[in-house]
Design a protein around this motif. Structure first.
Motif, PDB file in Angstrom:
ATOM      1  N   THR A   1       0.857  -1.182   0.000  1.00 50.12           N
ATOM      2  CA  THR A   1       0.000   0.000   0.000  1.00 50.12           C
ATOM      3  C   THR A   1       0.895   1.235   0.000  1.00 50.12           C
ATOM      4  OG1 THR A   1      -0.091   0.230   2.416  1.00 50.12           O
ATOM      5  CG2 THR A   1      -1.723  -1.242   1.382  1.00 50.12           C
ATOM      6  N   SER A   2       0.272   2.394  -0.046  1.00 51.84           N
ATOM      7  CA  SER A   2       1.042   3.643  -0.067  1.00 51.84           C
ATOM      8  C   SER A   2       1.867   3.839   1.196  1.00 51.84           C
ATOM      9  CB  SER A   2       0.105   4.837  -0.268  1.00 51.84           C
ATOM     10  OG  SER A   2      -0.864   4.891   0.769  1.00 51.84           O
ATOM     11  N   SER A   3       1.566   3.095   2.268  1.00 47.87           N
ATOM     12  CA  SER A   3       2.323   3.247   3.512  1.00 47.87           C
ATOM     13  C   SER A   3       3.768   2.780   3.370  1.00 47.87           C
ATOM     14  CB  SER A   3       1.646   2.469   4.652  1.00 47.87           C
ATOM     15  OG  SER A   3       1.704   1.076   4.419  1.00 47.87           O
ATOM     16  N   VAL A   4       4.079   2.064   2.287  1.00 50.82           N
ATOM     17  CA  VAL A   4       5.455   1.614   2.051  1.00 50.82           C
ATOM     18  C   VAL A   4       6.415   2.803   2.032  1.00 50.82           C
ATOM     19  CG1 VAL A   4       7.020   0.563   0.353  1.00 50.82           C
ATOM     20  CG2 VAL A   4       4.829  -0.513   0.880  1.00 50.82           C
ATOM     21  N   VAL A   5       5.950   3.955   1.554  1.00 48.31           N
ATOM     22  CA  VAL A   5       6.844   5.117   1.479  1.00 48.31           C
ATOM     23  C   VAL A   5       7.191   5.640   2.871  1.00 48.31           C
ATOM     24  CG1 VAL A   5       5.935   5.777  -0.782  1.00 48.31           C
ATOM     25  CG2 VAL A   5       4.954   6.820   1.262  1.00 48.31           C
ATOM     26  N   VAL A   6       6.401   5.262   3.897  1.00 51.99           N
ATOM     27  CA  VAL A   6       6.680   5.676   5.276  1.00 51.99           C
ATOM     28  C   VAL A   6       7.607   4.689   5.960  1.00 51.99           C
ATOM     29  CG1 VAL A   6       5.699   6.203   7.536  1.00 51.99           C
ATOM     30  CG2 VAL A   6       4.476   6.887   5.448  1.00 51.99           C
ATOM     31  N   HIS A   7       7.208   3.409   5.975  1.00 53.66           N
ATOM     32  CA  HIS A   7       7.996   2.422   6.737  1.00 53.66           C
ATOM     33  C   HIS A   7       9.005   1.658   5.884  1.00 53.66           C
ATOM     34  CE1 HIS A   7       5.246  -0.580   5.083  1.00 53.66           C
ATOM     35  NE2 HIS A   7       4.215   0.017   5.670  1.00 53.66           N
ATOM     36  N   GLY A   8       8.856   1.702   4.552  1.00 57.78           N
ATOM     37  CA  GLY A   8       9.860   1.117   3.671  1.00 57.78           C
ATOM     38  C   GLY A   8       9.852  -0.391   3.577  1.00 57.78           C
ATOM     39  N   ILE A   9       8.808  -1.059   4.098  1.00 58.03           N
ATOM     40  CA  ILE A   9       8.763  -2.521   4.083  1.00 58.03           C
ATOM     41  C   ILE A   9       7.784  -2.973   3.001  1.00 58.03           C
ATOM     42  CG2 ILE A   9       8.247  -4.604   5.403  1.00 58.03           C
ATOM     43  CD1 ILE A   9       8.851  -2.914   7.934  1.00 58.03           C
ATOM     44  N   THR A  10       8.276  -3.682   2.007  1.00 59.42           N
ATOM     45  CA  THR A  10       7.426  -4.165   0.926  1.00 59.42           C
ATOM     46  C   THR A  10       6.826  -5.518   1.275  1.00 59.42           C
ATOM     47  OG1 THR A  10       9.195  -5.351  -0.215  1.00 59.42           O
ATOM     48  CG2 THR A  10       8.940  -2.996  -0.727  1.00 59.42           C
ATOM     49  N   ARG A  11       5.836  -5.917   0.478  1.00 62.26           N
ATOM     50  CA  ARG A  11       5.228  -7.241   0.669  1.00 62.26           C
ATOM     51  C   ARG A  11       6.284  -8.339   0.543  1.00 62.26           C
ATOM     52  NH1 ARG A  11       1.633  -9.328  -4.115  1.00 62.26           N
ATOM     53  NH2 ARG A  11       3.729  -9.257  -4.984  1.00 62.26           N
ATOM     54  N   ASP A  12       7.184  -8.209  -0.431  1.00 64.73           N
ATOM     55  CA  ASP A  12       8.210  -9.235  -0.615  1.00 64.73           C
ATOM     56  C   ASP A  12       9.129  -9.323   0.602  1.00 64.73           C
ATOM     57  OD1 ASP A  12       7.143  -9.799  -3.068  1.00 64.73           O
ATOM     58  OD2 ASP A  12       8.635  -8.671  -4.220  1.00 64.73           O
ATOM     59  N   ASP A  13       9.512  -8.154   1.149  1.00 67.59           N
ATOM     60  CA  ASP A  13      10.345  -8.149   2.366  1.00 67.59           C
ATOM     61  C   ASP A  13       9.629  -8.862   3.507  1.00 67.59           C
ATOM     62  OD1 ASP A  13      12.284  -6.609   1.082  1.00 67.59           O
ATOM     63  OD2 ASP A  13      11.438  -4.718   1.778  1.00 67.59           O
ATOM     64  N   ALA A  14       8.360  -8.490   3.699  1.00 68.59           N
ATOM     65  CA  ALA A  14       7.600  -9.039   4.826  1.00 68.59           C
ATOM     66  C   ALA A  14       7.380 -10.537   4.678  1.00 68.59           C
ATOM     67  CB  ALA A  14       6.261  -8.316   4.952  1.00 68.59           C
ATOM     68  N   ASN A  15       7.085 -10.988   3.470  1.00 71.29           N
ATOM     69  CA  ASN A  15       6.798 -12.400   3.281  1.00 71.29           C
ATOM     70  C   ASN A  15       8.055 -13.259   3.315  1.00 71.29           C
ATOM     71  OD1 ASN A  15       4.088 -11.876   3.125  1.00 71.29           O
ATOM     72  ND2 ASN A  15       4.017 -11.810   0.894  1.00 71.29           N
ATOM     73  N   GLU A  16       9.184 -12.664   2.992  1.00 67.10           N
ATOM     74  CA  GLU A  16      10.433 -13.414   3.029  1.00 67.10           C
ATOM     75  C   GLU A  16      10.957 -13.564   4.453  1.00 67.10           C
ATOM     76  OE1 GLU A  16      15.036 -13.071   1.349  1.00 67.10           O
ATOM     77  OE2 GLU A  16      13.452 -11.853   0.452  1.00 67.10           O
ATOM     78  N   GLU A  17      10.824 -12.509   5.253  1.00 68.68           N
ATOM     79  CA  GLU A  17      11.443 -12.506   6.579  1.00 68.68           C
ATOM     80  C   GLU A  17      10.433 -12.498   7.727  1.00 68.68           C
ATOM     81  OE1 GLU A  17      14.233  -9.312   6.872  1.00 68.68           O
ATOM     82  OE2 GLU A  17      14.983  -9.604   4.839  1.00 68.68           O
ATOM     83  N   GLY A  18       9.157 -12.273   7.418  1.00 67.96           N
ATOM     84  CA  GLY A  18       8.176 -12.092   8.478  1.00 67.96           C
ATOM     85  C   GLY A  18       7.558 -13.383   8.982  1.00 67.96           C
ATOM     86  N   MET A  19       6.711 -13.240  10.006  1.00 73.17           N
ATOM     87  CA  MET A  19       6.025 -14.384  10.606  1.00 73.17           C
ATOM     88  C   MET A  19       4.523 -14.242  10.415  1.00 73.17           C
ATOM     89  SD  MET A  19       6.258 -13.612  14.741  1.00 73.17           S
ATOM     90  CE  MET A  19       8.016 -13.306  14.740  1.00 73.17           C
ATOM     91  N   ASP A  20       3.837 -15.335  10.595  1.00 70.41           N
ATOM     92  CA  ASP A  20       2.380 -15.348  10.514  1.00 70.41           C
ATOM     93  C   ASP A  20       1.782 -14.447  11.595  1.00 70.41           C
ATOM     94  OD1 ASP A  20      -0.195 -16.803   9.582  1.00 70.41           O
ATOM     95  OD2 ASP A  20      -0.204 -17.075  11.762  1.00 70.41           O
ATOM     96  N   GLU A  21       0.681 -13.782  11.265  1.00 73.04           N
ATOM     97  CA  GLU A  21       0.068 -12.845  12.209  1.00 73.04           C
ATOM     98  C   GLU A  21      -0.358 -13.528  13.505  1.00 73.04           C
ATOM     99  OE1 GLU A  21      -2.939  -9.398  11.457  1.00 73.04           O
ATOM    100  OE2 GLU A  21      -4.119 -11.189  11.974  1.00 73.04           O
ATOM    101  N   VAL A  22      -0.895 -14.730  13.417  1.00 75.60           N
ATOM    102  CA  VAL A  22      -1.346 -15.429  14.628  1.00 75.60           C
ATOM    103  C   VAL A  22      -0.182 -15.632  15.586  1.00 75.60           C
ATOM    104  CG1 VAL A  22      -2.249 -17.599  15.532  1.00 75.60           C
ATOM    105  CG2 VAL A  22      -3.326 -16.539  13.547  1.00 75.60           C
ATOM    106  N   LEU A  23       0.950 -16.073  15.070  1.00 70.92           N
ATOM    107  CA  LEU A  23       2.113 -16.287  15.926  1.00 70.92           C
ATOM    108  C   LEU A  23       2.601 -14.971  16.507  1.00 70.92           C
ATOM    109  CD1 LEU A  23       4.384 -17.970  17.128  1.00 70.92           C
ATOM    110  CD2 LEU A  23       5.620 -17.743  14.948  1.00 70.92           C
ATOM    111  N   ALA A  24       2.675 -13.934  15.676  1.00 69.44           N
ATOM    112  CA  ALA A  24       3.161 -12.636  16.152  1.00 69.44           C
ATOM    113  C   ALA A  24       2.280 -12.093  17.271  1.00 69.44           C
ATOM    114  CB  ALA A  24       3.222 -11.639  14.992  1.00 69.44           C
TER     115      ALA A  24
END
Length: 232
Positions: free
Chosen positions: A78-101
């Protein structure tokens, strides 16, 4: 015992409120959790959490050994990427499932008093997603550093407003960094903003004591603009 075991984070979270902080608890005896989120937007019902950062403050000190950080997977940019700089690809490669988080966050939070700048939104979006995933809403008390700053301004803590065309004091997060000579490292990251806000909160706690706010209840007091005209 929970069917998920004695170490289930949700059970730990719920049981932590069996005995928790009272209004009269002295402010230096509370475990505060200074928290920030980065999200895909500003609607708690529709948007997703991208990152969560938090650090504890106890007895006037930041507890560097009591921190939490999570990157969550997201479905789209979304447009918020320009604020926090985290793309979907970044999040899906390094991130965790929402339930676990969220489970890990609840186990970390327990009954800590949540603190943040305009923290109401962060509480709402976390609570919304916890309700959706686990059928529970956050029970934690919370302190908005913006509201606390306004209470202290009304008490005279910051002196007369500057001559800046009627705009008054700058109580934005960046403005408070300048006021308290705090370097805003890692601005617009959840962990960075949580640590910045923790430093600001410690300054505000010292002023709160000087101006008679010595209990948790007084710190949590919601702010109402005294100049606002009441509606009939």
């Amino acid at each position: 015992m929970s069917l998920l075991g004695k170490d289930d984070e949700i059970q730990i979270y719920r049981e932590s409120f069996d005995e928790t902080w009272a209004d009269g608890t002295p402010i230096n005896q509370v475990r505060y959790i200074v928290l920030d989120t980065e999200t895909t937007g500003l609607d708690p019902r529709k948007d997703s959490i991208v990152t969560i950062g938090a650090v504890a403050v106890e007895d006037g000190s930041i507890c560097l050994d009591d921190q939490f950080e999570a990157l969550l997977r997201i479905s789209h940019n979304t447009s918020s990427v320009v604020v926090h700089g985290i793309t979907r690809d970044d999040a899906n490669e390094e991130g965790m499932d929402e339930v676990l988080a969220l489970r890990l966050l609840l186990g970390y939070l327990r009954d800590g008093v949540i603190v943040g700048h305009h923290i109401g939104f962060d509480v709402d979006i976390i609570s919304e997603h916890c309700q959706r995933r686990f059928g529970l809403s956050l029970e934690n008390r919370w302190i908005d550093t913006m509201e606390l700053t306004l209470h202290l301004e009304d008490a005279g803590a910051f002196g007369p407003p500057p001559d800046n065309g009627g705009r008054g004091h700058d109580f934005s997060l960046d403005g408070l960094c300048r006021r308290f000579d705090i370097q805003p490292h890692d601005r617009h990251t959840a962990a960075g903003d949580a640590f910045i806000t923790a430093q600001i909160f410690m300054k505000l706690l010292r002023q709160a004591k000087q101006y008679g706010r010595r209990t948790l209840g007084s710190l949590c007091e919601r702010y109402e603009d005294p100049s606002a005209t009441p509606q009939a």
